[in-house]
Design a protein around this motif. Sequence first.
Motif, PDB file in Angstrom:
ATOM      1  N   VAL A 192     -16.501  24.800  -7.489  1.00 30.22           N
ATOM      2  CA  VAL A 192     -15.171  24.562  -6.913  1.00 30.22           C
ATOM      3  C   VAL A 192     -15.281  23.567  -5.749  1.00 30.22           C
ATOM      4  O   VAL A 192     -14.536  22.587  -5.676  1.00 30.22           O
ATOM      5  N   ALA A 193     -16.255  23.818  -4.888  1.00 27.76           N
ATOM      6  CA  ALA A 193     -16.423  22.929  -3.738  1.00 27.76           C
ATOM      7  C   ALA A 193     -16.756  21.518  -4.201  1.00 27.76           C
ATOM      8  O   ALA A 193     -16.205  20.535  -3.698  1.00 27.76           O
ATOM      9  N   GLY A 194     -17.635  21.420  -5.179  1.00 27.70           N
ATOM     10  CA  GLY A 194     -18.053  20.107  -5.684  1.00 27.70           C
ATOM     11  C   GLY A 194     -16.875  19.312  -6.218  1.00 27.70           C
ATOM     12  O   GLY A 194     -16.694  18.135  -5.895  1.00 27.70           O
ATOM     13  N   ILE A 195     -16.049  19.976  -7.035  1.00 25.43           N
ATOM     14  CA  ILE A 195     -14.886  19.292  -7.617  1.00 25.43           C
ATOM     15  C   ILE A 195     -13.916  18.866  -6.515  1.00 25.43           C
ATOM     16  O   ILE A 195     -13.401  17.752  -6.510  1.00 25.43           O
ATOM     17  N   ARG A 196     -13.688  19.743  -5.554  1.00 26.62           N
ATOM     18  CA  ARG A 196     -12.737  19.405  -4.482  1.00 26.62           C
ATOM     19  C   ARG A 196     -13.264  18.257  -3.620  1.00 26.62           C
ATOM     20  O   ARG A 196     -12.502  17.370  -3.237  1.00 26.62           O
ATOM     21  N   TYR A 197     -14.560  18.278  -3.347  1.00 23.14           N
ATOM     22  CA  TYR A 197     -15.149  17.139  -2.631  1.00 23.14           C
ATOM     23  C   TYR A 197     -14.888  15.849  -3.408  1.00 23.14           C
ATOM     24  O   TYR A 197     -14.433  14.847  -2.848  1.00 23.14           O
ATOM     25  N   LEU A 198     -15.164  15.914  -4.696  1.00 23.01           N
ATOM     26  CA  LEU A 198     -15.015  14.721  -5.535  1.00 23.01           C
ATOM     27  C   LEU A 198     -13.577  14.188  -5.505  1.00 23.01           C
ATOM     28  O   LEU A 198     -13.339  13.000  -5.260  1.00 23.01           O
ATOM     29  N   THR A 199     -12.597  15.084  -5.713  1.00 22.91           N
ATOM     30  CA  THR A 199     -11.212  14.611  -5.797  1.00 22.91           C
ATOM     31  C   THR A 199     -10.702  14.119  -4.443  1.00 22.91           C
ATOM     32  O   THR A 199      -9.965  13.135  -4.386  1.00 22.91           O
ATOM     33  N   VAL A 200     -11.102  14.791  -3.379  1.00 25.32           N
ATOM     34  CA  VAL A 200     -10.588  14.378  -2.071  1.00 25.32           C
ATOM     35  C   VAL A 200     -11.223  13.052  -1.645  1.00 25.32           C
ATOM     36  O   VAL A 200     -10.547  12.178  -1.081  1.00 25.32           O
ATOM     37  N   ILE A 201     -12.509  12.869  -1.968  1.00 22.17           N
ATOM     38  CA  ILE A 201     -13.138  11.582  -1.664  1.00 22.17           C
ATOM     39  C   ILE A 201     -12.499  10.483  -2.513  1.00 22.17           C
ATOM     40  O   ILE A 201     -12.186   9.393  -2.027  1.00 22.17           O
ATOM     41  N   MET A 202     -12.264  10.804  -3.795  1.00 27.07           N
ATOM     42  CA  MET A 202     -11.617   9.839  -4.676  1.00 27.07           C
ATOM     43  C   MET A 202     -10.235   9.465  -4.131  1.00 27.07           C
ATOM     44  O   MET A 202      -9.838   8.306  -4.130  1.00 27.07           O
ATOM     45  N   GLY A 203      -9.511  10.484  -3.659  1.00 26.84           N
ATOM     46  CA  GLY A 203      -8.200  10.233  -3.062  1.00 26.84           C
ATOM     47  C   GLY A 203      -8.312   9.276  -1.894  1.00 26.84           C
ATOM     48  O   GLY A 203      -7.507   8.357  -1.735  1.00 26.84           O
ATOM     49  N   GLY A 204      -9.358   9.490  -1.065  1.00 33.47           N
ATOM     50  CA  GLY A 204      -9.577   8.600   0.075  1.00 33.47           C
ATOM     51  C   GLY A 204      -9.846   7.177  -0.378  1.00 33.47           C
ATOM     52  O   GLY A 204      -9.315   6.220   0.195  1.00 33.47           O
ATOM     53  N   VAL A 205     -10.655   7.039  -1.423  1.00 35.03           N
ATOM     54  CA  VAL A 205     -10.958   5.699  -1.952  1.00 35.03           C
ATOM     55  C   VAL A 205      -9.670   4.992  -2.383  1.00 35.03           C
ATOM     56  O   VAL A 205      -9.421   3.836  -2.025  1.00 35.03           O
ATOM     57  N   PHE A 206      -8.825   5.725  -3.116  1.00 29.98           N
ATOM     58  CA  PHE A 206      -7.580   5.096  -3.594  1.00 29.98           C
ATOM     59  C   PHE A 206      -6.612   4.806  -2.434  1.00 29.98           C
ATOM     60  O   PHE A 206      -5.913   3.797  -2.462  1.00 29.98           O
ATOM     61  N   SER A 207      -6.588   5.683  -1.442  1.00 31.51           N
ATOM     62  CA  SER A 207      -5.740   5.398  -0.272  1.00 31.51           C
ATOM     63  C   SER A 207      -6.234   4.142   0.440  1.00 31.51           C
ATOM     64  O   SER A 207      -5.435   3.334   0.914  1.00 31.51           O
ATOM     65  N   GLY A 208      -7.563   4.000   0.512  1.00 37.39           N
ATOM     66  CA  GLY A 208      -8.134   2.787   1.105  1.00 37.39           C
ATOM     67  C   GLY A 208      -7.689   1.546   0.345  1.00 37.39           C
ATOM     68  O   GLY A 208      -7.296   0.539   0.938  1.00 37.39           O
TER      69      GLY A 208
END
Lengths: 310, 336
Positions: A192-208
């Motif tokens: 669960v933690a791994g997936i959430r890390y992945l999606t939130v980092i991905m979200g940050g990349v797209f926001s960037g």
Amino acid sequence: MISDLLSATVIIGIISSGIRLTTPYLFASIGEMFGQRSGVLNLGVEGQMLLGSFVAFYVTLKTSNLWLGLLAAMGVGALMGLAMAFVTVNLHATQGISGIGFYLFGMGMSNLLFQKLVGTVEGVRGFQKISVPLLGKIPVIGEIFFNHNALVYLAFLLVPVAWFVLNKTTLGLKIRAVGENPEAADSLGVSVAGIRYLTVIMGGVFSGIAGASLSVALLNVFQQNMTAGQGFIAVALVYFGSWKPFGILGGALLFSMVNALQLWIQVLGIPIPAELAVMMPYILTLLVLTLSVSKGRGPSALTKVFEREG
Amino acid sequence: MKKVFTLVSVLLVVAMFLGACAQTPEAESPATGGETSEPLRIAVVSPSSINDLAFTQSISDALIVLKAEMGDDLEYAFTENMFVVDDAAAAIRDYATKGYDIVIAHGSQYGSSVQEIAPDFPETVFAWGTTVDTFGLPNVHAYEAASDQGGYVNGVMAGMLTKSKIIGVVGPIETGDAKLYVDGFVAGVKSVDPSIDVRVTYIGSFSDVALAAEAATTHIAAGADILTGSAQMVVGAIGKAEEAGLYWFGTQANQNAFAPKTVVASQVYHWEVILREIISLHAAGIMGGHTFSATLQNGGQVITINPEIELSEEIKTKVEEVIAGINDGSIVIPKP
């Protein structure tokens, strides 16, 4: 006067303005959607966009390399995503409050760096318009759809790709499972933690990237607080689009086109007060949201902390 | 244990943000050396950032000029980005408490804060702009810019330069300084040729650069060949005028260097003219009650023509005539 709105110039103008205005929303909202589908609400999108916007601008200004600028924006977005994931997943901080914190951080930091490193408002040579071979030559259609910069095409391409990843891949299944029922996902061996890390980092990349699409593609300038609340609209669009990529596309297009329409209403001198005109996109979005029959249900575990029992 | 760690880390993060937001980069170190007289201490609180190429930069530039003139006799501090009025009020009170001689509240939205704080500090001069209201308080000055004057001059030039007879205006919110400038600009254009179509848009924001850029694109698509606009979000619009090879007229700060082939002229504020008056009144023991206006006549505003743009002799002469006319009162700018 109203009939002036039906001329070809106006319609072309509204649609192409709408497409440009939609671009940052698409990046930011699709990124945010992945985070929310896995159960993390990130209200810091605006801050990630601002910092991404500044970093892309600054790196491009110094190196004249747009792709490097874009990469730097993605990097800084990823870092902010990483920090958000750490605070919410590991430290179990309230998602809403931490998101606001990251928004303030992004705003303050982008402003500080802008003053210390650049000092004055400057322009930069950003991504140029690319006319798609053949398609770009079609009258009207070509002008509206196939004469944009690279990031505009990328944003629209992202919609079907995001749909595919979310619905047709194992990763997408894991993301949805973690957002709906993290206990069950965990018992099946999904981190669960791994997936959430992945999606939130991905979200940050797209926001960037969303921020970069403003500073080095659409506007080619940086100004303090230039996102002007777009990051928050992007979060709202995820709800509006019922957590679905094509829903988000529809919402972003509607909001942006009405915004373009209200500008034309003012330019053509149609006697509607400016204050009322600028409210139009917001009012219409609210109306659609309340009247839409198929009200989407959000991910069950959204904003909920996951803690393994035992 | 975990809870404590969470709390501490959240607090640390928040503290870091606030540190980043509330920094005061222009704080001057106290005068050193064998000075016998105390330096005059001025503090400024302003809504946007000192390099916004618009409203806040104009007052920051004025203090830089005064500092160069007065050297060690002046000490000043600047708090920018106070778009939240409550934060600004705290900063204003803080400066007054620290014993600053003159506290400048550079934003019309700070009015009620000044009205509330000033009576508590009778020894401090408060200057509030842009407005004309001193609340009848003995230690409050008010200042404004007659931005319709510069707007009018810019409008005359725009009216003489337009070929399509369509001119676009990108405004923020229909109020205060921006509205005054836009109204003056429209009157200036109409004085050249009443048939010219001046189209005014207000985008409802001082910061939305993207929407300002789309407003400019819309004006251009609708046939405008000259654009102008007010406030810090216009940088997006100037970029679009530049891309299309059109002319732009600037206001508030000097925008000529930002787009040297595009910006024909800028109405530039020189608040130092007004600050000098406030300082000399302070020296004479007069703490408030005056209302100042930055005009073309007193040098509080100047039309700075961009030397990179070639203007005909006819236009240059006309500009001089119009400025002289405004100064001697033979040209009265009509109010809409």
